[in-house]
Scaffold this active site. Structure first.
Site, PDB file in Angstrom:
ATOM      1  N   TYR A 143     -28.113   1.118  25.035  1.00  8.90           N
ATOM      2  CA  TYR A 143     -27.558   1.733  26.248  1.00  8.90           C
ATOM      3  C   TYR A 143     -26.192   1.132  26.544  1.00  8.90           C
ATOM      4  O   TYR A 143     -25.860   0.065  26.025  1.00  8.90           O
ATOM      5  CB  TYR A 143     -28.503   1.637  27.448  1.00  8.90           C
ATOM      6  CG  TYR A 143     -29.107   0.276  27.725  1.00  8.90           C
ATOM      7  CD1 TYR A 143     -28.388  -0.702  28.397  1.00  8.90           C
ATOM      8  CD2 TYR A 143     -30.414  -0.001  27.338  1.00  8.90           C
ATOM      9  CE1 TYR A 143     -28.964  -1.932  28.676  1.00  8.90           C
ATOM     10  CE2 TYR A 143     -30.996  -1.236  27.618  1.00  8.90           C
ATOM     11  CZ  TYR A 143     -30.262  -2.198  28.278  1.00  8.90           C
ATOM     12  OH  TYR A 143     -30.812  -3.410  28.547  1.00  8.90           O
ATOM     13  N   HIS A 159     -25.762  -3.538  23.175  1.00 13.47           N
ATOM     14  CA  HIS A 159     -24.672  -2.558  23.297  1.00 13.47           C
ATOM     15  C   HIS A 159     -23.877  -2.480  21.994  1.00 13.47           C
ATOM     16  O   HIS A 159     -23.763  -3.462  21.279  1.00 13.47           O
ATOM     17  CB  HIS A 159     -23.732  -2.965  24.432  1.00 13.47           C
ATOM     18  CG  HIS A 159     -24.461  -3.355  25.664  1.00 13.47           C
ATOM     19  ND1 HIS A 159     -25.283  -2.489  26.333  1.00 13.47           N
ATOM     20  CD2 HIS A 159     -24.507  -4.528  26.348  1.00 13.47           C
ATOM     21  CE1 HIS A 159     -25.803  -3.106  27.370  1.00 13.47           C
ATOM     22  NE2 HIS A 159     -25.364  -4.344  27.403  1.00 13.47           N
TER      23      HIS A 159
END
Ligand code: C5P
Length: 358
Positions: free
Chosen positions: A284, A334
């Site tokens: 995400y 990430h």
């Protein structure tokens, strides 16, 4: 004076003559030279006007040479020289930029599609979530239920600074520049005390999630990024009873913040950022990338500070002496490289201005 009248004046040998065209020259040749000169002037002027209007940086010279105001050729979307949405925009940007998805949650947009809800719950794999609808209802009894920032207008030139936590801010001297913007958005554990020269001292918005929360003063908006239903319960609790002390790690049970200035990042917007702007790279988006997209949707001009990993690909922080202490090894869940490349692309397309520090 009409254009036709000017053409007439310049092309008619009886009405006006130029000293620079020798009189001995045959009349048809003189006429052709005059017509050519006139066309040349028109094309040059039109090129300047077009380039300036469409903000070709190579013509910024004119702006500074003639001290033209920022909004002289403003096209109406906002009052800045450039606006986030431009009529003749870059196709890559227009395909992605969707102003109809509001970055902040209100009771009006809190209902999530099945897809969004599943994706959102999957982010941190919450095992026994409370009833989302009931939690949201309770939430808006504690914090205001207002749709802020849907106020773009030709009169508005809202300037914003997004301040990431990169160690490249150390020694940058960006403090005054950051403090001069209307909205200053910081995130997670970011301190300002002791680092004012490099990062500034004003904060209008502080973005965080329960596990990264810090106390704020009474004039700063707390922007909560919820990753699960428990995060919404946490903010209710942290502003009132203080009963929630643990999520997947121990968390602050009570937070110092003005509850009338608390804002909630919308899960629908969260998913839009991940899918549309990151093409689903990484698990995400990072706090920094989510904050950047928040700014792009609510500001007219966005300046970005404190983004960029160190030479080993670690996200080091400007307040850490030993810059590996606490740094994510290669940016964790990430996709730091992909995020950074999209950020650079946005800068390349003049949507944001990047300040890369030292
Ligand atoms: O480390 P933290 O997540 O608190 O930092 C906030 C944001 O700043 C990150 O999510 C990332 O987007 C950005 N950052 C960065 N380079 C660093 C440190 C942080 O781009 N070295």
């Amino acid at each position: 004076m009409s254009l036709f009248w000017s053409v007439e004046l310049l092309t008619s040998p009886n009405k006006l003559d130029f000293d620079i065209i020798p009189h001995a020259m045959p009349l048809p040749k003189r006429k052709r030279i005059r017509t050519f000169m006139l066309l040349f002037c028109i094309v040059t002027f039109a090129t300047f006007l077009f380039s300036y209007t469409f903000r070709d940086p190579s013509l910024y010279f004119f702006k500074y040479a003639f001290r033209l105001p920022d909004n002289l050729f403003s096209k109406g979307a906002c009052a800045c020289r450039r606006c986030m949405a431009e009529p003749e925009d870059d196709p890559w940007f227009t395909e992605r930029f969707n102003l109809s998805i509001h970055p902040l949650m209100t009771s009006g947009n809190s209902l999530l599609s099945d897809d969004t809800f599943k994706w959102w719950q999957w982010l941190q794999a919450e095992s026994h979530p409370a009833n989302y609808t009931e939690v949201v209802e309770e939430l808006f009894q504690v914090i205001p239920d207002e749709a802020l920032y849907a106020d773009g207008s030709p009169e508005r030139c809202r300037t914003c600074a997004v301040v990431g936590n990169s160690g490249n801010l150390k020694g940058s001297q960006y403090g005054d520049l950051i403090d001069s913007t209307d909205i200053i958005i910081r995130m997670n554990q970011a301190p300002t005390a002791g680092f004012e020269e490099d990062v500034g001292s004003r904060t209008t918005h502080h973005v965080m999630y329960p596990e990264s929360s810090v106390d704020l003063d009474n004039t700063t908006h707390l922007v909560l990024i919820p990753f699960k239903t428990l995060d919404l319960q946490w903010i209710i609790s942290a502003l009132t009873t203080g009963t929630i002390k643990h999520t997947y790690v121990p968390v602050t049970s009570r937070i110092k913040a003005n509850k009338d200035m608390v804002l909630i990042y919308s899960p629908t917007f969260f998913k839009y950022v991940y899918e549309t702007w990151l093409d689903s790279h990484g698990r995400y988006p990072s706090t920094g990338f989510l904050t950047l997209l928040f700014a792009i949707h609510i500001c007219d001009k966005v300046s970005v500070f404190g983004f960029g990993a160190d030479q080993f690909g670690n996200w080091h922080h400007y307040w850490e002496e030993n810059h590996l202490a606490g740094a994510f090894r290669h940016t964790g869940v990430h996709d730091g490289d992909y995020e950074y490349n999209v950020t650079l692309l946005l800068a390349d397309k003049h949507k944001i201005q990047m300040f890369k520090g030292r």
